[in-house]
Scaffold this motif. Structure first.
Motif, mmCIF file in Angstrom:
data_model
loop_
_atom_site.group_PDB
_atom_site.id
_atom_site.type_symbol
_atom_site.label_atom_id
_atom_site.label_comp_id
_atom_site.label_asym_id
_atom_site.label_seq_id
_atom_site.Cartn_x
_atom_site.Cartn_y
_atom_site.Cartn_z
ATOM 1 N N GLU A 92 59.857 14.832 53.659
ATOM 2 C CA GLU A 92 58.322 14.580 53.064
ATOM 3 C C GLU A 92 57.639 16.090 52.755
ATOM 4 O O GLU A 92 56.398 15.859 52.232
ATOM 5 N N CYS A 93 58.533 17.387 52.991
ATOM 6 C CA CYS A 93 57.382 18.579 52.604
ATOM 7 C C CYS A 93 57.580 18.595 50.775
ATOM 8 O O CYS A 93 56.411 19.024 50.454
ATOM 9 N N LEU A 94 58.641 18.316 50.385
ATOM 10 C CA LEU A 94 58.855 18.340 49.190
ATOM 11 C C LEU A 94 57.546 17.519 48.389
ATOM 12 O O LEU A 94 57.201 17.960 47.673
ATOM 13 N N ARG A 95 57.343 16.101 49.238
ATOM 14 C CA ARG A 95 56.714 15.550 48.466
ATOM 15 C C ARG A 95 55.742 15.489 48.820
ATOM 16 O O ARG A 95 54.635 15.439 47.816
ATOM 17 N N LEU A 96 54.684 15.964 48.933
ATOM 18 C CA LEU A 96 53.287 16.545 50.007
ATOM 19 C C LEU A 96 53.275 17.975 49.082
ATOM 20 O O LEU A 96 52.174 17.807 48.670
ATOM 21 N N ALA A 97 54.320 19.031 49.034
ATOM 22 C CA ALA A 97 54.076 20.009 48.257
ATOM 23 C C ALA A 97 54.077 19.163 46.117
ATOM 24 O O ALA A 97 53.866 20.323 46.144
ATOM 25 N N ARG A 98 54.372 18.318 46.385
ATOM 26 C CA ARG A 98 54.722 17.854 44.807
ATOM 27 C C ARG A 98 55.513 18.337 44.168
ATOM 28 O O ARG A 98 55.713 18.999 43.218
ATOM 29 N N VAL A 99 56.401 19.176 44.912
ATOM 30 C CA VAL A 99 57.943 20.092 43.826
ATOM 31 C C VAL A 99 59.283 19.515 44.235
ATOM 32 O O VAL A 99 59.529 18.767 45.235
ATOM 33 N N GLU A 100 59.423 18.964 42.959
ATOM 34 C CA GLU A 100 61.067 18.871 42.885
ATOM 35 C C GLU A 100 61.909 20.166 43.279
ATOM 36 O O GLU A 100 61.908 20.823 43.663
ATOM 37 N N PRO A 101 63.408 19.548 44.183
ATOM 38 C CA PRO A 101 63.690 20.402 44.617
ATOM 39 C C PRO A 101 64.576 21.013 43.503
ATOM 40 O O PRO A 101 65.272 22.462 43.797
ATOM 41 N N SER A 102 65.127 20.690 42.569
ATOM 42 C CA SER A 102 64.511 21.154 41.066
ATOM 43 C C SER A 102 64.191 22.835 40.404
ATOM 44 O O SER A 102 64.437 23.792 40.055
ATOM 45 N N SER A 103 62.951 22.853 41.502
ATOM 46 C CA SER A 103 61.837 24.197 40.972
ATOM 47 C C SER A 103 62.193 24.705 42.080
ATOM 48 O O SER A 103 61.552 25.785 42.124
ATOM 49 N N VAL A 104 62.728 24.493 43.582
ATOM 50 C CA VAL A 104 62.755 25.539 44.517
ATOM 51 C C VAL A 104 63.379 27.361 43.902
ATOM 52 O O VAL A 104 64.203 26.464 43.486
ATOM 53 N N ASN A 105 62.560 28.139 44.081
ATOM 54 C CA ASN A 105 63.729 28.938 43.930
ATOM 55 C C ASN A 105 63.848 29.621 44.958
ATOM 56 O O ASN A 105 65.416 30.512 44.509
ATOM 57 N N CYS A 106 63.986 29.677 46.362
ATOM 58 C CA CYS A 106 64.668 30.270 47.818
ATOM 59 C C CYS A 106 63.642 28.894 48.781
ATOM 60 O O CYS A 106 63.459 28.606 48.448
ATOM 61 N N VAL A 107 65.937 29.018 49.421
ATOM 62 C CA VAL A 107 65.455 28.618 50.954
ATOM 63 C C VAL A 107 65.814 29.315 51.677
ATOM 64 O O VAL A 107 66.719 29.883 51.485
ATOM 65 N N ALA A 108 65.140 29.908 52.651
ATOM 66 C CA ALA A 108 64.958 30.462 53.969
ATOM 67 C C ALA A 108 65.381 29.632 55.454
ATOM 68 O O ALA A 108 64.850 28.883 55.683
ATOM 69 N N VAL A 109 66.424 30.196 55.147
ATOM 70 C CA VAL A 109 67.220 29.742 57.099
ATOM 71 C C VAL A 109 66.801 30.440 58.537
ATOM 72 O O VAL A 109 67.857 31.316 58.472
ATOM 73 N N ALA A 110 66.509 29.999 59.186
ATOM 74 C CA ALA A 110 66.641 30.743 60.315
ATOM 75 C C ALA A 110 67.717 30.400 61.210
ATOM 76 O O ALA A 110 67.515 29.304 61.792
ATOM 77 N N ARG A 111 67.678 31.738 61.733
ATOM 78 C CA ARG A 111 69.679 31.822 62.643
ATOM 79 C C ARG A 111 68.814 31.656 64.163
ATOM 80 O O ARG A 111 67.595 31.392 64.050
ATOM 81 N N PRO A 112 69.232 31.027 64.380
ATOM 82 C CA PRO A 112 70.417 30.414 64.588
ATOM 83 C C PRO A 112 70.826 28.987 63.699
ATOM 84 O O PRO A 112 69.682 27.898 64.099
ATOM 85 N N VAL A 113 72.084 28.561 63.343
ATOM 86 C CA VAL A 113 71.973 27.096 62.201
ATOM 87 C C VAL A 113 72.599 26.121 62.615
ATOM 88 O O VAL A 113 72.292 24.764 62.393
ATOM 89 N N GLY A 114 73.640 26.356 62.978
ATOM 90 C CA GLY A 114 75.004 25.831 63.457
ATOM 91 C C GLY A 114 75.649 24.810 62.432
ATOM 92 O O GLY A 114 76.276 23.489 62.925
ATOM 93 N N ALA A 115 74.859 24.100 62.254
ATOM 94 C CA ALA A 115 74.667 23.104 60.555
ATOM 95 C C ALA A 115 76.513 23.022 59.768
ATOM 96 O O ALA A 115 76.826 22.658 59.620
ATOM 97 N N GLY A 116 77.461 24.186 60.445
ATOM 98 C CA GLY A 116 79.098 24.350 60.102
ATOM 99 C C GLY A 116 78.894 25.089 59.156
ATOM 100 O O GLY A 116 78.117 25.310 58.190
ATOM 101 N N PRO A 117 79.527 25.409 58.258
ATOM 102 C CA PRO A 117 80.295 25.825 56.921
ATOM 103 C C PRO A 117 80.125 25.974 56.284
ATOM 104 O O PRO A 117 79.914 26.145 55.225
ATOM 105 N N GLY A 118 79.232 24.448 56.668
ATOM 106 C CA GLY A 118 79.134 23.524 55.052
ATOM 107 C C GLY A 118 78.223 23.738 54.421
ATOM 108 O O GLY A 118 77.141 23.253 53.863
ATOM 109 N N LEU A 119 77.356 24.879 55.539
ATOM 110 C CA LEU A 119 75.181 24.680 55.393
ATOM 111 C C LEU A 119 74.903 24.623 53.932
ATOM 112 O O LEU A 119 74.045 23.946 53.277
ATOM 113 N N HIS A 120 75.626 26.496 53.671
ATOM 114 C CA HIS A 120 75.413 26.560 52.237
ATOM 115 C C HIS A 120 75.970 25.662 51.137
ATOM 116 O O HIS A 120 74.947 25.659 50.429
#
Length: 94
Positions: A48-76
């Motif tokens: 929804e954020c990408l849709r509202l911002a009119r941004v394609e995932p391939s156009s994103v330059n950086c993804v910042a994730v606030a810890r703790p994440v807990g999504a396991g070792p496969g998060l990246h």
């Protein structure tokens, strides 16, 4: 520069998109999805954020994730599949 921020992965997750220094979108997962599993990516909020911002995932330059994440070792790997051209940053909460 387009930055996607993810926080609250373990509880009350949310996503925000910042484009060229301005907040373009921000969505809490629980506001738009009836179900969510703690420790997983808030996919409905991300989409929804990408849709509202009119941004394609391939156009994103950086993804910042606030810890703790807990999504396991496969998060990246999950984030790399969604955002193939972005740098990944893990931010410590103080």
């Amino acid at each position: 520069m387009i930055v996607v921020g993810l926080g609250g992965i373990l509880e009350n997750p949310a996503c925000a998109v910042v484009a060229d220094g301005r907040i373009a979108a921000g969505v809490e997962q629980q506001k738009i999805a009836r179900e969510w599993t703690p420790g997983t990516l808030p996919m409905a909020a991300i989409e929804e954020c990408l849709r509202l911002a009119r941004v394609e995932p391939s156009s994103v330059n950086c993804v910042a994730v606030a810890r703790p994440v807990g999504a396991g070792p496969g998060l990246h790997v999950q984030l790399r599949n969604i955002f193939p051209n972005a740098r990944l940053a893990v931010i410590e909460q103080i």
